[in-house]
Design a protein around this motif. Structure first.
Motif, PDB file in Angstrom:
ATOM      1  N   VAL A 195       0.857  -1.183   0.000  1.00 30.47           N
ATOM      2  CA  VAL A 195       0.000   0.000   0.000  1.00 30.47           C
ATOM      3  C   VAL A 195       0.896   1.236   0.000  1.00 30.47           C
ATOM      4  N   GLN A 222      -4.558   9.816  -2.014  1.00 31.00           N
ATOM      5  CA  GLN A 222      -5.171   8.498  -2.125  1.00 31.00           C
ATOM      6  C   GLN A 222      -4.175   7.404  -1.749  1.00 31.00           C
ATOM      7  N   GLN A 223      -4.728   6.257  -1.346  1.00 29.73           N
ATOM      8  CA  GLN A 223      -3.912   5.074  -1.095  1.00 29.73           C
ATOM      9  C   GLN A 223      -4.165   4.067  -2.220  1.00 29.73           C
ATOM     10  N   VAL A 255      -8.457   1.573  -0.267  1.00 33.19           N
ATOM     11  CA  VAL A 255      -7.221   1.376  -1.016  1.00 33.19           C
ATOM     12  C   VAL A 255      -7.630   0.886  -2.402  1.00 33.19           C
ATOM     13  N   GLN A 311       1.067   5.734  -0.960  1.00 32.93           N
ATOM     14  CA  GLN A 311       0.354   7.004  -1.062  1.00 32.93           C
ATOM     15  C   GLN A 311       0.749   7.695  -2.353  1.00 32.93           C
ATOM     16  N   LYS A 333       3.316   2.642   2.581  1.00 29.18           N
ATOM     17  CA  LYS A 333       2.696   2.572   3.904  1.00 29.18           C
ATOM     18  C   LYS A 333       2.888   1.238   4.605  1.00 29.18           C
TER      19      LYS A 333
END
Length: 155
Positions: free
Chosen positions: A8, A14-15, A128, A10, A93
């Motif tokens: 994940v 947004q992710q 996500v 960024q 992340k």
């Protein structure tokens, strides 16, 4: 129940997630060398463990906005069609394990022109969006000329 791990990251506010199986490594931000006459989504090239790697700006590709420079910027090296390509993200992340039944399809009206969206998952921190990077990169008009330039640089 089948599951798959996703990195994940960024981009913008947004992710996004990409399958761990397509990730070679995650690197700290590296020095980039700009190349003339390449599309604006190509940030340049860099050297990773003796290999010249093209680096793409995922925020520029997705939002037509350059990535926001910060100390948390990373380059995710991904395997695409037998080539390693770097993508700049604002932050990498976490790695999440996603059950296939937890992936929500995105409405067909939304994805009609955006075939690189694989679905959406809900996490503790929000949505996500899962990306298929191969489809995303194939949709980039000048990707073949970039590959040819990279081959010329490395031969």
């Amino acid at each position: 129940m089948e599951s798959e791990k996703y990195v994940v990251f960024q981009a913008g506010k947004q992710q996004y997630g990409i399958p761990v199986s397509s990730v070679s490594s995650i690197e700290k931000m590296l020095d980039l060398t700009k190349l003339p006459q390449v599309p604006d989504y190509m940030s340049g090239i860099t050297n990773v463990r003796g290999k010249v790697i093209p680096v793409l700006d995922i925020a520029k590709i997705l939002f037509n906005q350059p990535f926001k420079k910060s100390n948390s910027n990373k380059i995710i090296l991904v395997n695409l069609n037998d080539s390693i390509v770097g993508i700049i993200v604002e932050d990498a992340k976490e790695i999440v394990d996603v059950l296939s039944e937890d992936i929500n399809e995105v409405n067909g009206l939304v994805t009609a022109n955006v075939t690189y969206l694989s679905g959406v998952i809900q996490t503790d921190t929000g949505f996500v969006t899962l990306l298929n990077l191969e489809k995303l990169v194939v949709n980039l008009g000048d990707i073949e000329s970039i590959r040819e330039q990279m081959e010329q640089l490395t031969t």
